[in-house]
Design a protein around this motif. Structure first.
Motif, PDB file in Angstrom:
ATOM      1  N   PHE A 121     -18.466  13.402  -6.684  1.00 35.61           N
ATOM      2  CA  PHE A 121     -17.400  13.486  -7.702  1.00 35.61           C
ATOM      3  C   PHE A 121     -17.659  12.631  -9.153  1.00 35.61           C
ATOM      4  N   PRO A 122     -18.566  13.191  -9.952  1.00 35.97           N
ATOM      5  CA  PRO A 122     -19.052  12.540 -10.983  1.00 35.97           C
ATOM      6  C   PRO A 122     -17.958  11.972 -11.876  1.00 35.97           C
ATOM      7  N   SER A 123     -16.835  12.438 -12.108  1.00 37.40           N
ATOM      8  CA  SER A 123     -15.957  12.155 -12.862  1.00 37.40           C
ATOM      9  C   SER A 123     -15.009  10.853 -12.429  1.00 37.40           C
ATOM     10  N   LEU A 124     -15.128  10.581 -11.077  1.00 39.31           N
ATOM     11  CA  LEU A 124     -14.366   9.500 -10.534  1.00 39.31           C
ATOM     12  C   LEU A 124     -14.778   7.948 -10.984  1.00 39.31           C
ATOM     13  N   ASP A 125     -13.437   7.515 -11.445  1.00 39.80           N
ATOM     14  CA  ASP A 125     -13.714   6.317 -11.950  1.00 39.80           C
ATOM     15  C   ASP A 125     -13.779   5.130 -10.671  1.00 39.80           C
ATOM     16  N   GLY A 126     -14.740   4.323 -10.378  1.00 38.67           N
ATOM     17  CA  GLY A 126     -14.776   3.603  -9.171  1.00 38.67           C
ATOM     18  C   GLY A 126     -14.584   2.251  -9.519  1.00 38.67           C
ATOM     19  N   ILE A 127     -14.390   1.233  -8.368  1.00 36.22           N
ATOM     20  CA  ILE A 127     -14.420  -0.399  -8.631  1.00 36.22           C
ATOM     21  C   ILE A 127     -15.369  -0.519  -7.449  1.00 36.22           C
ATOM     22  N   SER A 128     -16.445  -0.916  -7.664  1.00 36.22           N
ATOM     23  CA  SER A 128     -17.677  -1.214  -6.659  1.00 36.22           C
ATOM     24  C   SER A 128     -18.391  -2.418  -7.042  1.00 36.22           C
ATOM     25  N   ALA A 151      -8.896  11.002  -4.645  1.00 40.05           N
ATOM     26  CA  ALA A 151      -8.969  10.214  -5.954  1.00 40.05           C
ATOM     27  C   ALA A 151      -9.006  11.032  -7.236  1.00 40.05           C
ATOM     28  N   ALA A 152     -10.031  11.907  -7.091  1.00 39.47           N
ATOM     29  CA  ALA A 152     -10.398  12.791  -8.264  1.00 39.47           C
ATOM     30  C   ALA A 152      -9.396  13.678  -8.833  1.00 39.47           C
ATOM     31  N   ILE A 153      -8.756  14.345  -7.718  1.00 43.37           N
ATOM     32  CA  ILE A 153      -7.553  15.073  -7.976  1.00 43.37           C
ATOM     33  C   ILE A 153      -6.499  14.321  -8.552  1.00 43.37           C
ATOM     34  N   ARG A 154      -6.139  13.255  -8.284  1.00 50.23           N
ATOM     35  CA  ARG A 154      -4.898  12.554  -8.781  1.00 50.23           C
ATOM     36  C   ARG A 154      -5.438  11.607 -10.074  1.00 50.23           C
ATOM     37  N   GLY A 155      -6.567  11.515 -10.424  1.00 51.08           N
ATOM     38  CA  GLY A 155      -7.076  10.788 -11.561  1.00 51.08           C
ATOM     39  C   GLY A 155      -7.129   9.369 -11.284  1.00 51.08           C
ATOM     40  N   TYR A 156      -7.151   8.992  -9.900  1.00 54.61           N
ATOM     41  CA  TYR A 156      -7.021   7.445  -9.370  1.00 54.61           C
ATOM     42  C   TYR A 156      -8.364   6.925  -9.555  1.00 54.61           C
ATOM     43  N   ARG A 157      -8.366   5.528  -9.900  1.00 53.72           N
ATOM     44  CA  ARG A 157      -9.610   4.736  -9.553  1.00 53.72           C
ATOM     45  C   ARG A 157      -9.962   4.558  -7.911  1.00 53.72           C
ATOM     46  N   LEU A 158     -11.059   4.383  -7.544  1.00 54.00           N
ATOM     47  CA  LEU A 158     -11.277   4.446  -6.197  1.00 54.00           C
ATOM     48  C   LEU A 158     -11.976   3.060  -5.846  1.00 54.00           C
ATOM     49  N   LEU A 159     -11.424   2.185  -5.026  1.00 55.23           N
ATOM     50  CA  LEU A 159     -11.803   0.810  -4.567  1.00 55.23           C
ATOM     51  C   LEU A 159     -12.882   1.011  -3.379  1.00 55.23           C
ATOM     52  N   PHE A 212       0.898  -1.149  -0.100  1.00 55.02           N
ATOM     53  CA  PHE A 212      -0.035   0.130  -0.183  1.00 55.02           C
ATOM     54  C   PHE A 212       0.551   1.106   0.214  1.00 55.02           C
ATOM     55  N   HIS A 213       1.030   1.895  -1.140  1.00 57.91           N
ATOM     56  CA  HIS A 213       1.665   3.100  -1.384  1.00 57.91           C
ATOM     57  C   HIS A 213       1.040   4.112  -0.557  1.00 57.91           C
ATOM     58  N   ARG A 214       1.592   4.850   0.350  1.00 58.17           N
ATOM     59  CA  ARG A 214       1.196   5.725   1.254  1.00 58.17           C
ATOM     60  C   ARG A 214       1.166   7.202   0.574  1.00 58.17           C
ATOM     61  N   GLU A 215       0.247   8.164   0.521  1.00 56.87           N
ATOM     62  CA  GLU A 215       0.222   9.461   0.135  1.00 56.87           C
ATOM     63  C   GLU A 215      -0.226  10.501   0.898  1.00 56.87           C
ATOM     64  N   PRO A 216       0.244  11.655   1.105  1.00 52.41           N
ATOM     65  CA  PRO A 216      -0.247  12.652   1.925  1.00 52.41           C
ATOM     66  C   PRO A 216      -1.499  13.206   0.912  1.00 52.41           C
ATOM     67  N   LEU A 217      -2.358  13.763   1.702  1.00 56.03           N
ATOM     68  CA  LEU A 217      -3.428  14.192   1.055  1.00 56.03           C
ATOM     69  C   LEU A 217      -3.200  15.630   0.245  1.00 56.03           C
ATOM     70  N   PRO A 218      -3.360  15.716  -0.968  1.00 59.38           N
ATOM     71  CA  PRO A 218      -3.041  16.919  -1.956  1.00 59.38           C
ATOM     72  C   PRO A 218      -4.068  18.113  -1.444  1.00 59.38           C
ATOM     73  N   TRP A 219      -3.098  19.322  -1.408  1.00 59.73           N
ATOM     74  CA  TRP A 219      -4.010  20.617  -0.982  1.00 59.73           C
ATOM     75  C   TRP A 219      -5.083  20.701  -1.985  1.00 59.73           C
ATOM     76  N   PRO A 220      -5.231  20.484  -3.417  1.00 64.36           N
ATOM     77  CA  PRO A 220      -6.254  20.778  -4.236  1.00 64.36           C
ATOM     78  C   PRO A 220      -7.412  19.842  -3.702  1.00 64.36           C
ATOM     79  N   ALA A 221      -7.224  18.816  -3.027  1.00 65.53           N
ATOM     80  CA  ALA A 221      -8.174  17.577  -2.590  1.00 65.53           C
ATOM     81  C   ALA A 221      -9.108  18.452  -1.594  1.00 65.53           C
ATOM     82  N   ALA A 222      -8.116  18.988  -0.737  1.00 64.21           N
ATOM     83  CA  ALA A 222      -8.822  19.673   0.650  1.00 64.21           C
ATOM     84  C   ALA A 222      -9.926  20.646  -0.065  1.00 64.21           C
ATOM     85  N   PHE A 223      -9.498  21.650  -1.075  1.00 66.26           N
ATOM     86  CA  PHE A 223     -10.533  22.383  -1.759  1.00 66.26           C
ATOM     87  C   PHE A 223     -11.597  21.531  -2.169  1.00 66.26           C
TER      88      PHE A 223
END
Length: 135
Positions: A126-133, A107-115, A67-78
């Motif tokens: 976050f309508p543009s979010l690509d999810g795995i559900s 996930a949305a800011i980084r363009g990641y998929r969300l499991l 599990f790669h650990r990332e800080p929260l991006p500041w634009p994600a806070a906004f």
């Protein structure tokens, strides 16, 4: 392949052997990990930590080589603040931004998929979010 941010509910399902969700969560996590880098952030780590009395147990569950650990991006806070505002305007009753808004925004800011198994909440804000559900 696009990295996958792993929502805490998936990790908790697996760790607790949830009778309804553990199988789906474990299979989905394994499949995502075959094809992409798995990512968590401090909020996900904190949510999963609640069930553990020692950090060593949590570290064993969430090894950094998996599990790669990332800080929260500041634009994600906004973005999470804007999503929270939309939530409140739709009649949401919570008074402070929930971790889910930050997780979805990350996930949305980084363009990641969300499991996650709670896709509906994320796609609403976050309508543009690509999810795995689950289907």
């Amino acid at each position: 392949m696009t990295p996958v941010l792993v929502d805490a509910n998936v990790l908790i399902d697996i760790a607790t052997g949830d009778p309804e969700w553990a199988e789906w969560s474990a299979e989905s996590l394994m499949q995502a990990g075959r094809d992409a880098r798995l990512v968590i952030n401090p909020l996900i780590y904190a949510e999963v930590s609640v069930a553990h009395s020692r950090i060593e147990a949590l570290e064993a569950l969430l090894p950094e080589d998996v599990f790669h650990r990332e800080p929260l991006p500041w634009p994600a806070a906004f973005l999470s603040g804007k999503a929270f505002l939309a939530y409140r305007r739709r009649g949401g009753v919570r008074r402070s931004p929930l971790p889910d808004f930050y997780i979805g925004a990350h996930a949305a800011i980084r363009g990641y998929r969300l499991l996650t198994r709670d896709q509906g909440r994320y796609t609403t804000y976050f309508p543009s979010l690509d999810g795995i559900s689950p289907q």
